[in-house]
Design a protein around this motif. Structure first.
Motif, PDB file in Angstrom:
ATOM      1  N   LYS A  71      -6.360 -10.852  -0.182  1.00  0.00           N
ATOM      2  CA  LYS A  71      -6.581 -11.671  -1.376  1.00  0.00           C
ATOM      3  C   LYS A  71      -7.386 -10.949  -2.464  1.00  0.00           C
ATOM      4  O   LYS A  71      -7.232 -11.237  -3.651  1.00  0.00           O
ATOM      5  N   ASN A  72      -8.231 -10.017  -2.076  1.00  0.00           N
ATOM      6  CA  ASN A  72      -9.017  -9.269  -3.072  1.00  0.00           C
ATOM      7  C   ASN A  72      -8.401  -7.923  -3.422  1.00  0.00           C
ATOM      8  O   ASN A  72      -8.986  -7.148  -4.177  1.00  0.00           O
ATOM      9  N   LYS A  73      -7.225  -7.667  -2.864  1.00  0.00           N
ATOM     10  CA  LYS A  73      -6.513  -6.438  -3.172  1.00  0.00           C
ATOM     11  C   LYS A  73      -5.624  -6.642  -4.396  1.00  0.00           C
ATOM     12  O   LYS A  73      -5.320  -7.777  -4.788  1.00  0.00           O
ATOM     13  N   SER A  74      -5.173  -5.531  -4.963  1.00  0.00           N
ATOM     14  CA  SER A  74      -4.236  -5.556  -6.087  1.00  0.00           C
ATOM     15  C   SER A  74      -2.958  -4.828  -5.684  1.00  0.00           C
ATOM     16  O   SER A  74      -2.893  -4.206  -4.615  1.00  0.00           O
ATOM     17  N   VAL A  75      -1.937  -4.879  -6.537  1.00  0.00           N
ATOM     18  CA  VAL A  75      -0.707  -4.126  -6.284  1.00  0.00           C
ATOM     19  C   VAL A  75      -1.031  -2.647  -6.135  1.00  0.00           C
ATOM     20  O   VAL A  75      -0.509  -1.949  -5.253  1.00  0.00           O
ATOM     21  N   GLU A  76      -1.912  -2.164  -6.997  1.00  0.00           N
ATOM     22  CA  GLU A  76      -2.301  -0.752  -6.944  1.00  0.00           C
ATOM     23  C   GLU A  76      -2.933  -0.410  -5.595  1.00  0.00           C
ATOM     24  O   GLU A  76      -2.632   0.620  -4.991  1.00  0.00           O
ATOM     25  N   ASP A  77      -3.811  -1.287  -5.099  1.00  0.00           N
ATOM     26  CA  ASP A  77      -4.432  -1.077  -3.787  1.00  0.00           C
ATOM     27  C   ASP A  77      -3.376  -1.062  -2.688  1.00  0.00           C
ATOM     28  O   ASP A  77      -3.437  -0.253  -1.753  1.00  0.00           O
ATOM     29  N   LEU A  78      -2.425  -1.985  -2.788  1.00  0.00           N
ATOM     30  CA  LEU A  78      -1.389  -2.098  -1.776  1.00  0.00           C
ATOM     31  C   LEU A  78      -0.565  -0.824  -1.696  1.00  0.00           C
ATOM     32  O   LEU A  78      -0.313  -0.283  -0.610  1.00  0.00           O
ATOM     33  N   GLN A 136      -3.518   2.345  -0.982  1.00  0.00           N
ATOM     34  CA  GLN A 136      -4.423   2.308   0.160  1.00  0.00           C
ATOM     35  C   GLN A 136      -3.757   1.818   1.445  1.00  0.00           C
ATOM     36  O   GLN A 136      -4.021   2.350   2.526  1.00  0.00           O
ATOM     37  N   ILE A 137      -2.931   0.796   1.326  1.00  0.00           N
ATOM     38  CA  ILE A 137      -2.342   0.195   2.522  1.00  0.00           C
ATOM     39  C   ILE A 137      -1.028   0.864   2.901  1.00  0.00           C
ATOM     40  O   ILE A 137      -0.800   1.222   4.055  1.00  0.00           O
ATOM     41  N   TRP A 138      -0.144   1.047   1.914  1.00  0.00           N
ATOM     42  CA  TRP A 138       1.160   1.637   2.205  1.00  0.00           C
ATOM     43  C   TRP A 138       1.186   3.150   2.029  1.00  0.00           C
ATOM     44  O   TRP A 138       2.086   3.816   2.542  1.00  0.00           O
ATOM     45  N   ASN A 139       0.223   3.722   1.305  1.00  0.00           N
ATOM     46  CA  ASN A 139       0.224   5.168   1.026  1.00  0.00           C
ATOM     47  C   ASN A 139       1.581   5.616   0.477  1.00  0.00           C
ATOM     48  O   ASN A 139       2.143   6.636   0.899  1.00  0.00           O
ATOM     49  N   CYS A 140       2.089   4.858  -0.453  1.00  0.00           N
ATOM     50  CA  CYS A 140       3.403   5.130  -1.027  1.00  0.00           C
ATOM     51  C   CYS A 140       3.365   6.415  -1.857  1.00  0.00           C
ATOM     52  O   CYS A 140       2.397   6.657  -2.591  1.00  0.00           O
ATOM     53  N   PRO A 141       4.369   7.265  -1.759  1.00  0.00           N
ATOM     54  CA  PRO A 141       4.382   8.506  -2.554  1.00  0.00           C
ATOM     55  C   PRO A 141       4.267   8.219  -4.052  1.00  0.00           C
ATOM     56  O   PRO A 141       4.736   7.182  -4.548  1.00  0.00           O
ATOM     57  N   ARG A 142       3.651   9.129  -4.778  1.00  0.00           N
ATOM     58  CA  ARG A 142       3.395   8.924  -6.206  1.00  0.00           C
ATOM     59  C   ARG A 142       4.670   8.717  -7.011  1.00  0.00           C
ATOM     60  O   ARG A 142       4.734   7.863  -7.893  1.00  0.00           O
ATOM     61  N   GLN A 200       5.675   7.879   6.438  1.00  0.00           N
ATOM     62  CA  GLN A 200       4.220   7.875   6.570  1.00  0.00           C
ATOM     63  C   GLN A 200       3.800   7.586   8.015  1.00  0.00           C
ATOM     64  O   GLN A 200       2.901   8.236   8.551  1.00  0.00           O
ATOM     65  N   LEU A 201       4.456   6.616   8.625  1.00  0.00           N
ATOM     66  CA  LEU A 201       4.132   6.299  10.023  1.00  0.00           C
ATOM     67  C   LEU A 201       4.400   7.492  10.929  1.00  0.00           C
ATOM     68  O   LEU A 201       3.606   7.795  11.827  1.00  0.00           O
ATOM     69  N   LEU A 202       5.521   8.171  10.689  1.00  0.00           N
ATOM     70  CA  LEU A 202       5.867   9.330  11.507  1.00  0.00           C
ATOM     71  C   LEU A 202       4.857  10.450  11.303  1.00  0.00           C
ATOM     72  O   LEU A 202       4.390  11.067  12.271  1.00  0.00           O
ATOM     73  N   GLU A 203       4.498  10.697  10.052  1.00  0.00           N
ATOM     74  CA  GLU A 203       3.546  11.773   9.744  1.00  0.00           C
ATOM     75  C   GLU A 203       2.179  11.496  10.366  1.00  0.00           C
ATOM     76  O   GLU A 203       1.497  12.416  10.838  1.00  0.00           O
ATOM     77  N   LYS A 204       1.787  10.231  10.397  1.00  0.00           N
ATOM     78  CA  LYS A 204       0.488   9.857  10.964  1.00  0.00           C
ATOM     79  C   LYS A 204       0.552   9.624  12.468  1.00  0.00           C
ATOM     80  O   LYS A 204      -0.404   9.136  13.064  1.00  0.00           O
ATOM     81  N   ARG A 205       1.697   9.935  13.069  1.00  0.00           N
ATOM     82  CA  ARG A 205       1.902   9.828  14.514  1.00  0.00           C
ATOM     83  C   ARG A 205       1.758   8.389  15.006  1.00  0.00           C
ATOM     84  O   ARG A 205       1.252   8.124  16.101  1.00  0.00           O
ATOM     85  N   LYS A 206       2.237   7.456  14.178  1.00  0.00           N
ATOM     86  CA  LYS A 206       2.175   6.045  14.529  1.00  0.00           C
ATOM     87  C   LYS A 206       3.520   5.507  15.006  1.00  0.00           C
ATOM     88  O   LYS A 206       3.656   4.308  15.223  1.00  0.00           O
TER      89      LYS A 206
END
Length: 307
Positions: A20-27, A30-36, A163-169
């Motif tokens: 709830k205190n996050k923004s689209v930018e945070d998502l 920070q959360i999805w680590n989406c490529p730039r 991202q999940l694969l790279e982070k071994r998740k």
């Protein structure tokens, strides 16, 4: 688990309390680590809406907000679609998990010439179900290796699964049969792997190679045939990693002629038996088991569901 709904080309996500205190930018960052590059595409293309209007990327969501992402396109696949009889282990709007039969290549090296790969089959599967988009594999299996393999149905799913694969998740569990009696119950191979300069496709243990970690556990031993059945799971995904590590240890895979195995099976005895990961959109725990496909069977008296 997140509440999501597909609405045409859009995916709607009901924002949970913890966001709830996050923004689209945070998502995205920070959360999805989406490529730039992909983040920029979604921002500039106004492909993100919040509560029915284009999102302010820095505004906090608040509880119960509805976030909409334009994930699904009507682009036709850029690869020929070919029907192959490949079992589906799991499927939703974002990803597809096949149980790959042996003797099928994961993807074409020459798309105009090779049309009977698993990627061609994935393209056909999507079109047959009325879906479009540029499906692609997230990881690979060797031509003669069978088992579970993940495909992304759209670019955003591909980016998050990468991202999940790279982070071994994404945990990949294999079953292999190797020559000889392995002593002890379990172990880890950590030698780096590089190309073999004397062979176009073979890899080898090399001090200048890439980091490679393979864990294994003995399942059973066949004293009469001098074979050991092992469960393996990877921390890295180097080409031929399991095959190289066991061969280097003096226990080549049965049937693996490239790495010193004997031709007691029509292929190397290696099967990707299980996949585990957290779904990048719903946060649901995905756990897929891939039944053995060989006829006559190679892997005998193995209970997949106890791996």
């Amino acid at each position: 688990m997140l509440q999501t709904n597909r609405k045409g080309d859009w995916l709607e996500i009901i924002i949970p309390d913890e966001w709830k205190n996050k923004s689209v930018e945070d998502l995205f960052h920070q959360i999805w680590n989406c490529p730039r590059k992909l983040t920029h595409l979604f921002r500039m293309g106004k492909k993100v809406w919040l509560n029915g209007k284009p999102a302010n990327w820095r505004e906090p969501f608040g509880t119960g907000a509805k976030l909409s992402l334009q994930l699904f396109s009507e682009n036709m696949p850029d690869i020929p679609a070919t029907y192959l009889d490949v079992p589906v282990l799991y499927e939703d709007d974002h990803l597809l998990i096949f149980n790959k039969p042996p003797f099928i290549t994961t993807h074409p090296n020459n798309p105009s010439m090779e049309k009977n790969t698993l990627l061609n089959a994935a393209a056909f599967h999507m079109l047959a179900n009325g879906e479009t988009g540029e499906v692609r594999h997230i990881h690979r299996l060797d031509r003669d290796t069978s088992g579970a393999i993940v495909f992304a149905k759209h670019s955003f799913a591909g980016a998050l699964l990468d991202q999940l694969l790279e982070k071994r998740k994404i945990k990949r569990t294999y079953v292999a049969i190797v020559h000889g009696m392995i002593t002890g119950k379990n172990g880890t191979f950590s030698k780096p792997i590089g190309r073999d300069r004397h062979h176009p496709t073979r890899r080898r243990v090399s001090p200048t190679g890439q980091e490679a970690l393979t864990h294994y556990q003995v399942i059973k031993r066949d004293l009469a045939s001098q074979l050991t059945y092992v469960k393996c799971w990877l921390e890295t995904g180097r080409t031929h990693q399991i095959r190289v590590h066991f061969s280097d240890a003096g226990h080549p895979l049965a049937g693996d002629l490239l790495y010193g195995g004997k031709a007691i099976f029509p292929r190397q005895a290696l099967h990707a038996a299980k996949l585990e990961f957290t779904h990048p959109f719903t946060e649901e725990r995905i756990e897929c088991y891939a039944p053995f496909l060989d006829s006559p069977p190679i892997f005998k008296d193995i209970d997949l569901y106890r791996l």
